[in-house]
Design a protein around this motif. Structure first.
Motif, PDB file in Angstrom:
ATOM      1  N   LYS A 137       0.885  -1.172   0.000  1.00 56.76           N
ATOM      2  CA  LYS A 137       0.000   0.000   0.000  1.00 56.76           C
ATOM      3  C   LYS A 137       0.918   1.217   0.000  1.00 56.76           C
ATOM      4  CE  LYS A 137      -3.627  -2.374   2.572  1.00 56.76           C
ATOM      5  NZ  LYS A 137      -4.447  -2.405   3.804  1.00 56.76           N
ATOM      6  N   PRO A 138       1.538   1.485  -1.120  1.00 58.80           N
ATOM      7  CA  PRO A 138       2.585   2.504  -1.153  1.00 58.80           C
ATOM      8  C   PRO A 138       2.013   3.911  -1.073  1.00 58.80           C
ATOM      9  CG  PRO A 138       2.180   1.676  -3.356  1.00 58.80           C
ATOM     10  CD  PRO A 138       1.301   0.894  -2.431  1.00 58.80           C
ATOM     11  N   ARG A 139       2.822   4.806  -0.512  1.00 61.27           N
ATOM     12  CA  ARG A 139       2.423   6.221  -0.480  1.00 61.27           C
ATOM     13  C   ARG A 139       2.878   6.863  -1.784  1.00 61.27           C
ATOM     14  NH1 ARG A 139       5.398   7.196   4.964  1.00 61.27           N
ATOM     15  NH2 ARG A 139       6.524   5.483   4.009  1.00 61.27           N
ATOM     16  N   LEU A 140       2.153   6.534  -2.851  1.00 59.00           N
ATOM     17  CA  LEU A 140       2.542   6.986  -4.187  1.00 59.00           C
ATOM     18  C   LEU A 140       1.300   7.381  -4.979  1.00 59.00           C
ATOM     19  CD1 LEU A 140       5.022   4.123  -5.186  1.00 59.00           C
ATOM     20  CD2 LEU A 140       5.646   6.472  -4.617  1.00 59.00           C
ATOM     21  N   SER A 141       1.512   8.242  -5.958  1.00 58.82           N
ATOM     22  CA  SER A 141       0.436   8.546  -6.899  1.00 58.82           C
ATOM     23  C   SER A 141       0.178   7.310  -7.743  1.00 58.82           C
ATOM     24  CB  SER A 141       0.860   9.696  -7.809  1.00 58.82           C
ATOM     25  OG  SER A 141       1.914   9.245  -8.645  1.00 58.82           O
ATOM     26  N   LEU A 142      -0.951   7.306  -8.431  1.00 59.99           N
ATOM     27  CA  LEU A 142      -1.275   6.149  -9.271  1.00 59.99           C
ATOM     28  C   LEU A 142      -0.176   5.884 -10.278  1.00 59.99           C
ATOM     29  CD1 LEU A 142      -5.044   6.723 -10.083  1.00 59.99           C
ATOM     30  CD2 LEU A 142      -3.989   5.491  -8.198  1.00 59.99           C
ATOM     31  N   LEU A 144      13.958  -4.755  -2.348  1.00 61.81           N
ATOM     32  CA  LEU A 144      12.709  -4.174  -2.844  1.00 61.81           C
ATOM     33  C   LEU A 144      12.218  -3.070  -1.909  1.00 61.81           C
ATOM     34  CD1 LEU A 144      10.545  -4.136  -4.955  1.00 61.81           C
ATOM     35  CD2 LEU A 144       9.499  -6.146  -3.915  1.00 61.81           C
ATOM     36  N   GLU A 145      12.392  -3.266  -0.615  1.00 63.64           N
ATOM     37  CA  GLU A 145      11.976  -2.210   0.325  1.00 63.64           C
ATOM     38  C   GLU A 145      12.751  -0.920   0.067  1.00 63.64           C
ATOM     39  OE1 GLU A 145      10.335  -2.890   4.429  1.00 63.64           O
ATOM     40  OE2 GLU A 145      12.366  -2.301   4.947  1.00 63.64           O
ATOM     41  N   LYS A 146      14.048  -1.058  -0.225  1.00 59.13           N
ATOM     42  CA  LYS A 146      14.846   0.132  -0.553  1.00 59.13           C
ATOM     43  C   LYS A 146      14.292   0.823  -1.791  1.00 59.13           C
ATOM     44  CE  LYS A 146      18.993  -1.694  -0.656  1.00 59.13           C
ATOM     45  NZ  LYS A 146      20.432  -1.902  -0.781  1.00 59.13           N
ATOM     46  N   GLU A 147      13.920   0.012  -2.794  1.00 64.69           N
ATOM     47  CA  GLU A 147      13.365   0.596  -4.033  1.00 64.69           C
ATOM     48  C   GLU A 147      12.039   1.301  -3.762  1.00 64.69           C
ATOM     49  OE1 GLU A 147      14.690   0.972  -6.965  1.00 64.69           O
ATOM     50  OE2 GLU A 147      16.506  -0.147  -6.485  1.00 64.69           O
ATOM     51  N   VAL A 148      11.180   0.689  -2.947  1.00 62.68           N
ATOM     52  CA  VAL A 148       9.875   1.298  -2.649  1.00 62.68           C
ATOM     53  C   VAL A 148      10.096   2.625  -1.928  1.00 62.68           C
ATOM     54  CG1 VAL A 148       7.719   1.045  -1.354  1.00 62.68           C
ATOM     55  CG2 VAL A 148       8.672  -0.927  -2.548  1.00 62.68           C
ATOM     56  N   GLN A 149      11.006   2.617  -0.963  1.00 60.15           N
ATOM     57  CA  GLN A 149      11.270   3.844  -0.208  1.00 60.15           C
ATOM     58  C   GLN A 149      11.832   4.932  -1.103  1.00 60.15           C
ATOM     59  OE1 GLN A 149      13.729   2.223   2.901  1.00 60.15           O
ATOM     60  NE2 GLN A 149      11.958   1.709   4.196  1.00 60.15           N
ATOM     61  N   SER A 150      12.704   4.548  -2.031  1.00 55.94           N
ATOM     62  CA  SER A 150      13.301   5.554  -2.901  1.00 55.94           C
ATOM     63  C   SER A 150      12.243   6.168  -3.824  1.00 55.94           C
ATOM     64  CB  SER A 150      14.504   4.952  -3.625  1.00 55.94           C
ATOM     65  OG  SER A 150      14.415   5.099  -5.001  1.00 55.94           O
ATOM     66  N   LEU A 151      11.305   5.339  -4.287  1.00 48.18           N
ATOM     67  CA  LEU A 151      10.197   5.901  -5.089  1.00 48.18           C
ATOM     68  C   LEU A 151       9.323   6.817  -4.237  1.00 48.18           C
ATOM     69  CD1 LEU A 151       8.273   3.467  -7.484  1.00 48.18           C
ATOM     70  CD2 LEU A 151       9.435   5.591  -8.036  1.00 48.18           C
ATOM     71  N   GLU A 152       9.052   6.388  -3.004  1.00 48.92           N
ATOM     72  CA  GLU A 152       8.209   7.204  -2.117  1.00 48.92           C
ATOM     73  C   GLU A 152       8.863   8.552  -1.832  1.00 48.92           C
ATOM     74  OE1 GLU A 152       5.493   3.930   0.283  1.00 48.92           O
ATOM     75  OE2 GLU A 152       7.376   4.557   1.207  1.00 48.92           O
ATOM     76  N   GLN A 153      10.210   8.563  -1.898  1.00 49.90           N
ATOM     77  CA  GLN A 153      10.918   9.836  -1.714  1.00 49.90           C
ATOM     78  C   GLN A 153      11.004  10.630  -3.008  1.00 49.90           C
ATOM     79  OE1 GLN A 153      14.452   8.261   0.080  1.00 49.90           O
ATOM     80  NE2 GLN A 153      13.315   7.742   1.939  1.00 49.90           N
ATOM     81  N   GLY A 154      10.408  10.089  -4.057  1.00 47.58           N
ATOM     82  CA  GLY A 154      10.310  10.847  -5.299  1.00 47.58           C
ATOM     83  C   GLY A 154      11.445  10.643  -6.279  1.00 47.58           C
TER      84      GLY A 154
END
Ligand code: BT5
Length: 251
Positions: free
Chosen positions: A70-75, A178-188
């Protein structure tokens, strides 16, 4: 689970001897309000699936895993998580086994030109309400000699390495990366993702043929745009293609 070095991914983990499909079970579990990072693993799947209703062979010895995000990301950015997964997978095969793993657009993970892992991203429920994404990851690990009816030849870690790998280590490292990748996307950091994806991509700056709606386009594979579309250079003129509509061949 002792080996996990993640904050959220895999902290809730459900393990089964056999399932029809880990993605299908996790989709059902979403309705019971499961949290971000929940993982389902099966020792084997009876009806594992790939993209577009294709079958995914899942004998014992493979890593068959699905992850609820449930990522904190735009669609638009959430859709990039399949790219992130490809990067995390290729990075993991490099980290643990020193393999030169590559990504074949859009997200087949290959070693020595053969498919060793596949990714299936699915949306659970309504995109517009709570964004819930199911990422299915299949890694051909500890089995060998399989020939899957596929355009792309397949391989397994055992075939390449000559030994059986520890599936818990593999899962733990994959979830960590993968968690690192998700976090990096969440940071924009979309640019960082595109760069890492490109560094693993097979065939960059090489000639490819793409078939779309019966027409074949021959050009140079230049990379991907931020939205994941493939960029093809046709003698100086750029065209882009989305993964759903085309098939890609070297050449
Ligand atoms: C994929 O589909 O590559 C996504 C595979 C995702 C599998 C995981 S396992 C855990 C989770 N639960 C599921 O039910 N699925 C996910 P696609 O790009 O459509 O590739 C499918 C094609 O690859 C098939 O049509 C076959 O030709 C070939 N294939 C089937 N099984 C294979 C295997 N184990 N290794 C390599 N190729 C395979």
């Amino acid at each position: 689970q002792q080996e996990l070095r993640t904050q959220a991914l895999g902290r809730q983990l459900f393990f089964f001897a056999e399932l029809s499909s880990t993605n299908d079970l996790l989709k059902d579990m979403v309705r019971q309000g499961r949290e971000h990072g929940t993982v389902v693993i099966a020792r084997r799947q009876t009806t594992g699936h790939g993209r577009m209703q294709r079958a995914w062979e899942s004998p014992e010895g493979g890593l068959w895993l699905s992850l609820l995000l449930k990522p904190r990301l735009s669609l638009g950015d959430a859709a990039k998580l399949t790219l992130s997964t490809g990067v995390a997978l290729a990075q993991t095969l490099q980290d643990l086994y020193g393999l030169a793993a590559g990504i074949k657009w859009p997200n087949d993970v290959v070693v020595q030109g053969r498919k060793i892992a596949g990714i299936l991203g699915e949306v659970a429920g309504e995109w517009t309400t709570v964004q819930t994404l199911i990422l299915g990851i299949g890694v051909n690990a500890n089995f060998s000699g399989q020939t899957f009816s596929s355009k792309l030849p397949a391989t397994t870690l055992q075939d390449i390495l000559g030994y059986e790998v520890n599936l818990n280590h593999l899962a733990a490292q994959l979830l960590f990366n993968l968690e690192k990748e998700v976090q990096s996307l969440e940071q924009g950091d979309v640019q960082g993702l595109i760069q890492r994806w490109t560094s693993f991509a097979v065939g960059i700056n090489q000639p490819v043929r793409i078939e779309r709606a019966g027409t074949v386009y021959a050009g140079i594979f230049k990379g991907i745009r931020e939205d994941g579309e493939l960029i093809l250079d046709l003698e100086g003129q750029e065209m882009t293609f989305s993964s759903g509509e085309v098939s890609l061949r070297a050449g």
